[in-house]
Design a protein around this motif. Structure first.
Motif, short mmCIF file in Angstrom:
data_model
loop_
_atom_site.label_atom_id
_atom_site.label_comp_id
_atom_site.label_asym_id
_atom_site.label_seq_id
_atom_site.Cartn_x
_atom_site.Cartn_y
_atom_site.Cartn_z
N ASN A 11 0.81 -1.15 -0.02
CA ASN A 11 0.09 -0.04 -0.07
C ASN A 11 0.82 1.45 -0.03
N MET A 12 1.11 1.96 -1.23
CA MET A 12 1.69 3.10 -1.43
C MET A 12 0.79 4.31 -1.28
N SER A 13 -0.14 4.27 -0.58
CA SER A 13 -0.93 5.49 -0.78
C SER A 13 -0.89 6.56 0.21
N LEU A 14 -1.57 7.80 -0.11
CA LEU A 14 -1.30 8.76 1.15
C LEU A 14 -2.49 9.60 0.99
N SER A 15 -3.32 9.72 2.22
CA SER A 15 -4.29 10.53 2.20
C SER A 15 -4.51 11.26 3.41
N ASP A 16 -5.72 12.02 3.55
CA ASP A 16 -5.84 12.87 4.76
C ASP A 16 -6.71 11.86 5.67
N SER A 17 -7.17 10.74 5.58
CA SER A 17 -8.10 10.06 6.21
C SER A 17 -7.33 9.15 7.05
N ARG A 18 -5.83 8.71 6.79
CA ARG A 18 -5.21 7.87 7.85
C ARG A 18 -3.94 8.68 8.01
N MET A 19 -3.56 8.19 9.24
CA MET A 19 -2.15 8.70 9.40
C MET A 19 -1.06 7.58 9.92
N GLY A 20 0.05 7.51 9.32
CA GLY A 20 0.92 6.51 9.55
C GLY A 20 0.58 5.25 8.60
N ALA A 158 -6.61 25.72 -5.88
CA ALA A 158 -5.49 25.37 -5.05
C ALA A 158 -4.60 24.28 -5.70
N VAL A 159 -3.36 24.09 -5.53
CA VAL A 159 -2.69 22.85 -6.20
C VAL A 159 -1.84 22.43 -4.83
N THR A 160 -1.96 21.17 -4.82
CA THR A 160 -1.11 20.19 -3.74
C THR A 160 -0.42 19.57 -4.35
N ILE A 161 0.83 19.25 -4.39
CA ILE A 161 1.63 18.29 -5.06
C ILE A 161 2.47 17.81 -4.01
N HIS A 162 2.49 16.34 -3.96
CA HIS A 162 3.01 15.71 -3.07
C HIS A 162 4.57 15.25 -3.29
N GLY A 163 4.80 15.34 -4.50
CA GLY A 163 6.24 15.10 -5.13
C GLY A 163 6.41 13.77 -5.48
N GLY A 164 6.25 12.93 -4.76
CA GLY A 164 6.49 11.35 -5.29
C GLY A 164 7.97 11.10 -5.26
N PRO A 165 8.49 10.14 -5.88
CA PRO A 165 7.71 9.01 -6.59
C PRO A 165 7.22 7.87 -5.69
N HIS A 166 7.50 7.89 -4.40
CA HIS A 166 7.43 6.66 -3.60
C HIS A 166 5.95 6.66 -2.96
N THR A 167 5.12 7.44 -3.19
CA THR A 167 3.94 7.31 -2.69
C THR A 167 2.85 7.87 -3.91
N MET A 168 1.42 7.72 -3.69
CA MET A 168 0.57 8.17 -4.51
C MET A 168 -0.61 8.76 -3.76
N TYR A 169 -1.26 9.87 -4.17
CA TYR A 169 -2.59 10.13 -3.69
C TYR A 169 -3.47 9.24 -4.01
N ASP A 170 -4.37 8.90 -3.01
CA ASP A 170 -5.40 7.78 -3.54
C ASP A 170 -6.92 8.24 -3.55
N VAL A 171 -7.68 7.44 -3.86
CA VAL A 171 -9.21 7.57 -3.98
C VAL A 171 -9.66 7.43 -2.12
N ALA A 172 -9.17 8.50 -1.62
CA ALA A 172 -9.70 8.53 -0.32
C ALA A 172 -9.86 9.94 0.08
N VAL A 173 -10.78 10.18 1.43
CA VAL A 173 -11.19 11.53 1.68
C VAL A 173 -9.72 12.18 1.67
N SER A 174 -10.07 13.62 1.18
CA SER A 174 -8.98 14.49 1.08
C SER A 174 -9.47 15.85 1.53
N HIS A 175 -8.87 16.47 2.51
CA HIS A 175 -9.35 17.83 2.99
C HIS A 175 -8.82 19.02 2.04
#
Length: 175
Positions: A11-20, A158-175
């Motif tokens: 799981n290489m996802s990144l979102s606002d709805s889970r930490m860690g 508003a543009v939010t860029i996480h930079g990557g390449p080791h994670t991805m924004y996922d289909v999850a809740v995003s604030h």
């Protein structure tokens, strides 16, 4: 075993709805013929079945436009409980029966944890976008419009860029 897919096995996802992170360890079937593991693919995290000692491509078992986390298999690996999140739900508990081949069956949602919280909220759907890249396989992005957005309106962006390449924004809740 993972050389047949061009995707991260985990799981290489990144979102606002889970930490860690929660490590989804590979799970063997009792006959040692297959291994279950999550695979990250363009913002989605699904469960795949890999055949041990075979060069066949892994088989998707549980997927969809969502992110699976916190998988827990029965001792005989014939069923799995998991948390699945989407852009309009930070996560609920599901259960599915696994088969020897093909997709899981009898998937059931066991909890409606956030139903009352999101009942009166206007949630923006995430629209997937792909962009050409001069020296790579392309880039993916998500457009989240203001609820009630109309084609004739011009809203600020508003543009939010996480930079990557080791994670991805996922289909999850995003604030």
């Amino acid at each position: 075993l993972s050389s047949r897919i061009d995707r991260p096995v985990d799981n290489m996802s990144l979102s606002d709805s889970r930490m860690g992170g929660f490590i989804n360890y590979p799970t063997w079937t009792p006959d040692s013929g297959h291994i279950y593991m999550t695979v990250s693919d363009w913002g989605r995290v699904g469960l795949y079945r890999f055949t041990a000692g075979d060069s066949a491509a892994p088989e998707p078992v549980i997927g969809g436009d969502r992110t699976l986390t916190n998988l827990s298999f029965t001792p005989d690996a014939r069923a799995v409980a998991f948390v699945a999140g989407t852009p309009s739900n930070p996560g609920d508990l599901f259960f599915a029966t696994l088969q020897e081949t093909g997709p899981a069956r009898d998937e059931q949602q066991l909890t409606p944890v956030n139903k009352h919280v999101f009942a009166d909220l206007l949630i923006s759907d995430a629209e997937e976008s792909h962009f050409d890249s001069p020296d790579g396989p392309g880039l993916q992005g998500w457009v989240m419009r203001q609820p009630g957005f109309g084609e004739c309106r011009k809203d600020p962006a508003a543009v939010t860029i996480h930079g990557g390449p080791h994670t991805m924004y996922d289909v999850a809740v995003s604030h």
